[in-house]
Each structure stands twice: as structure tokens, then as C-alpha cells.
Design a protein around this motif. Sequence first.
Motif, PDB file in Angstrom:
ATOM      1  N   PRO A 264      -5.632   7.781   1.890  1.00  0.00           N
ATOM      2  CA  PRO A 264      -6.437   8.621   2.768  1.00  0.00           C
ATOM      3  C   PRO A 264      -5.665   9.244   3.921  1.00  0.00           C
ATOM      4  O   PRO A 264      -6.108  10.238   4.496  1.00  0.00           O
ATOM      5  CB  PRO A 264      -7.508   7.637   3.285  1.00  0.00           C
ATOM      6  CG  PRO A 264      -6.871   6.288   3.155  1.00  0.00           C
ATOM      7  CD  PRO A 264      -6.014   6.356   1.944  1.00  0.00           C
TER       8      PRO A 264
ATOM      9  N   GLY B 257      -9.126   3.097 -12.682  1.00  0.00           N
ATOM     10  CA  GLY B 257      -9.830   3.727 -11.571  1.00  0.00           C
ATOM     11  C   GLY B 257      -9.362   3.192 -10.232  1.00  0.00           C
ATOM     12  O   GLY B 257      -9.216   3.951  -9.261  1.00  0.00           O
ATOM     13  N   GLN B 258      -9.111   1.880 -10.171  1.00  0.00           N
ATOM     14  CA  GLN B 258      -8.619   1.279  -8.934  1.00  0.00           C
ATOM     15  C   GLN B 258      -7.215   1.776  -8.600  1.00  0.00           C
ATOM     16  O   GLN B 258      -6.907   2.095  -7.447  1.00  0.00           O
ATOM     17  CB  GLN B 258      -8.620  -0.250  -9.081  1.00  0.00           C
ATOM     18  CG  GLN B 258      -8.047  -1.001  -7.890  1.00  0.00           C
ATOM     19  CD  GLN B 258      -8.886  -0.841  -6.640  1.00  0.00           C
ATOM     20  OE1 GLN B 258     -10.077  -0.547  -6.738  1.00  0.00           O
ATOM     21  NE2 GLN B 258      -8.270  -1.002  -5.487  1.00  0.00           N
TER      22      GLN B 258
ATOM     23  N   ARG C 247       0.832  -1.198   0.000  1.00  0.00           N
ATOM     24  CA  ARG C 247       0.000   0.000   0.000  1.00  0.00           C
ATOM     25  C   ARG C 247       0.870   1.253   0.000  1.00  0.00           C
ATOM     26  O   ARG C 247       1.940   1.278   0.611  1.00  0.00           O
ATOM     27  CB  ARG C 247      -0.921   0.021   1.224  1.00  0.00           C
ATOM     28  CG  ARG C 247      -2.078  -0.967   1.142  1.00  0.00           C
ATOM     29  CD  ARG C 247      -3.014  -0.784   2.315  1.00  0.00           C
ATOM     30  NE  ARG C 247      -4.168  -1.646   2.210  1.00  0.00           N
ATOM     31  CZ  ARG C 247      -5.267  -1.346   1.545  1.00  0.00           C
ATOM     32  NH1 ARG C 247      -5.349  -0.184   0.906  1.00  0.00           N
ATOM     33  NH2 ARG C 247      -6.289  -2.187   1.505  1.00  0.00           N
TER      34      ARG C 247
ATOM     35  N   SER D  13      -4.037   7.623  -4.156  1.00  0.00           N
ATOM     36  CA  SER D  13      -4.556   8.746  -3.364  1.00  0.00           C
ATOM     37  C   SER D  13      -4.813   8.265  -1.943  1.00  0.00           C
ATOM     38  O   SER D  13      -5.967   8.116  -1.524  1.00  0.00           O
ATOM     39  CB  SER D  13      -5.845   9.292  -3.987  1.00  0.00           C
ATOM     40  OG  SER D  13      -5.658   9.630  -5.340  1.00  0.00           O
TER      41      SER D  13
ATOM     42  N   THR E 173      -5.547   6.313 -15.721  1.00  0.00           N
ATOM     43  CA  THR E 173      -5.135   6.397 -14.317  1.00  0.00           C
ATOM     44  C   THR E 173      -4.831   7.845 -13.957  1.00  0.00           C
ATOM     45  O   THR E 173      -5.282   8.359 -12.930  1.00  0.00           O
ATOM     46  CB  THR E 173      -3.899   5.520 -14.059  1.00  0.00           C
ATOM     47  OG1 THR E 173      -4.197   4.157 -14.345  1.00  0.00           O
ATOM     48  CG2 THR E 173      -3.466   5.634 -12.596  1.00  0.00           C
TER      49      THR E 173
ATOM     50  N   HIS F 184      -7.860  10.145 -13.447  1.00  0.00           N
ATOM     51  CA  HIS F 184      -8.618   9.960 -12.210  1.00  0.00           C
ATOM     52  C   HIS F 184      -7.916  10.547 -10.985  1.00  0.00           C
ATOM     53  O   HIS F 184      -8.516  10.615  -9.910  1.00  0.00           O
ATOM     54  CB  HIS F 184      -8.879   8.468 -11.966  1.00  0.00           C
ATOM     55  CG  HIS F 184      -9.975   7.895 -12.809  1.00  0.00           C
ATOM     56  ND1 HIS F 184      -9.751   7.299 -14.028  1.00  0.00           N
ATOM     57  CD2 HIS F 184     -11.309   7.836 -12.599  1.00  0.00           C
ATOM     58  CE1 HIS F 184     -10.894   6.886 -14.533  1.00  0.00           C
ATOM     59  NE2 HIS F 184     -11.854   7.200 -13.689  1.00  0.00           N
TER      60      HIS F 184
ATOM     61  N   GLN G  35      -7.305   5.262  -7.172  1.00  0.00           N
ATOM     62  CA  GLN G  35      -7.727   5.252  -5.763  1.00  0.00           C
ATOM     63  C   GLN G  35      -6.548   4.942  -4.849  1.00  0.00           C
ATOM     64  O   GLN G  35      -6.356   5.572  -3.817  1.00  0.00           O
ATOM     65  CB  GLN G  35      -8.821   4.202  -5.551  1.00  0.00           C
ATOM     66  CG  GLN G  35     -10.219   4.695  -5.829  1.00  0.00           C
ATOM     67  CD  GLN G  35     -11.254   3.703  -5.336  1.00  0.00           C
ATOM     68  OE1 GLN G  35     -10.986   2.508  -5.189  1.00  0.00           O
ATOM     69  NE2 GLN G  35     -12.454   4.172  -5.087  1.00  0.00           N
ATOM     70  N   GLU G  36      -5.763   3.949  -5.228  1.00  0.00           N
ATOM     71  CA  GLU G  36      -4.651   3.541  -4.381  1.00  0.00           C
ATOM     72  C   GLU G  36      -3.524   4.564  -4.384  1.00  0.00           C
ATOM     73  O   GLU G  36      -2.727   4.619  -3.440  1.00  0.00           O
ATOM     74  CB  GLU G  36      -4.134   2.173  -4.832  1.00  0.00           C
ATOM     75  CG  GLU G  36      -5.182   1.078  -4.678  1.00  0.00           C
ATOM     76  CD  GLU G  36      -4.576  -0.305  -4.622  1.00  0.00           C
ATOM     77  OE1 GLU G  36      -3.336  -0.413  -4.509  1.00  0.00           O
ATOM     78  OE2 GLU G  36      -5.331  -1.274  -4.683  1.00  0.00           O
TER      79      GLU G  36
END
Length: 274
Positions: free
Chosen positions: A229, A220-221, A21, A227, A93, A96, A224-225
Motif C-alpha cells: 500500500p 490471492g494472499q 514485507r 501490492s 498469483t 491477481h 496482496q503482499e
Amino acid sequence: MGRNSFLVFLVLLTAGCASRRLAGTDLERVARPAFISRIELDAGPRSFVFREDGAYKDKLKKLEPKEADRRLQAKLAAAVTRFEVSERLRVNTFRHLPRERPWVDSLDPARVATMLESFLVEEVPADAPDYDLLTPLGADAVVEFVIQDYGMRSDGGRAGAYMRGYARMFKLNGRTEIWRRPFRVDRVSEGAEHLDPFKVGKEPSLFRQELTAMLDVIAGQFAQELSPPDRKASAPLPEGAGPDSVHTTGREPPAPKKPPEPELSPGELPDPDP
């Protein structure tokens, strides 16, 4: 549940092994990333429809399964180029990602391609390039997408597209990986709608549509990864601010012009070399 929802589930389900991650603290230390997308030499497109599934034996008549796969594979290659496949994953990618640093400071992909001598042409280099060449451009990190295998396969008379590979982000100084995500999307394993190989033989665009839908969901996935949190929020830049690469990285390659497909009788696959 919609078609894309199944794809999102499968990408999430199969991507957990050997992954890392992206931590917000790692991303905060990146100032000037470069985006690279490439396809390995023997990655495809491949066809494992007729050799691995005897359900089509009667429809093939006297045509050998190996030859049928060869002809279908040629149609898959004509439907969408390797360049388009790799570029769509990179471009979507990037699209997004939020309009904030470090993404707005990414290197212009044309400068990256020129420096790595790939020039954004049809043939995507198979081997990993020398990323040290990007250091003089100011890059301090690389976001790399690698497609290792893609095409069509079949099981029990149900065929579909598949793709596998990995994405990663690493620092150029020391090659320290700060993010890695293997992925595999398999429409046959999902139980998705059958992609009839004989129809694909007549209309290769059907494979193109399936593959691009897969790429868009994977992109898209990835976004997300990329970015995380737990990263400290930074104010987004106003429209028009930032380097030109913010706009040029969003360019999508045009679809190739293809001649009309010939009409075929049931059970036939055209020979790609008339």
C-alpha cells in the motif's frame, strides 16, 4: 464463515515467522521480474493418514497402514500432477496482480522455462535453477514460489489436505531478498470438513478440489503482499498494452484426462499397480 475464509485466516496466522514485507520503495526499483514456481524433490504428494492415525485400523482389516498410505499416495499423485500444482500457484498469483508496472513487463514464462531448461513439462525441477541465466533476457528480479511438502494427513479420525512452503522476491544483482513469505495450510488443524481417505481412494478428484482451493487462496494472499500500500500509484495500462507476456502468463494448465475409477467395497483402497 465460508471454506475459503478459514484458509485465508490460516495462511495469515501461520505465515508471520521469518517473513519480510515488500516495501513500496523496493518494488519501485524492479523493472523486469521473472516468475518461477517449483516443487522440491521429496515434497509430495505424501500420505500420512493411516500410519499416524490408528482410527482407521478396523476399516483397514488386514491391510498394513504403510501399504494403505502407499496406495493412497499413488491416488493423490494421479489426481493432480506436480506441474499443475506449481503452475496453478504461479498463474493465479499473477492473475491477481494489478495491470501495472512492473508486472506487465514480466518475462514470458515460456522464455523463462526454456532458458532454465525446464520447458514447462510435467516434471518440475527439484533443485533451484541458475537464475543468472535470466539476466541476458533482461530480468532484474525473480518472484519464486517453492512448495516443500503437500499431501494428506489425519488426526483423530479426521483427514484433510495440507501444504507448506515459501514465496520470495529477490533482486538478481546481489541476490538481495526484498520479500519473503513462508506459508503453511493444514485443513486438519483448521477443523475443516473431513476428507474421507476411502472416498479419495475411489474419487481422487476430491483431493484435487481441496488442493486447488488451497492454492487459489494462497495465490490471492501472495498477490496482496506483492501490492504494497505504500507504493507510489502508477497508472494502469490500457487493455492490450504491454508485452505479450501479460497474456501468456495467465494461461492455466489443462486438467489431465483420467479413466473412470473402479467401484470399491467399504474399507478397500485400490492397488495402483494392477
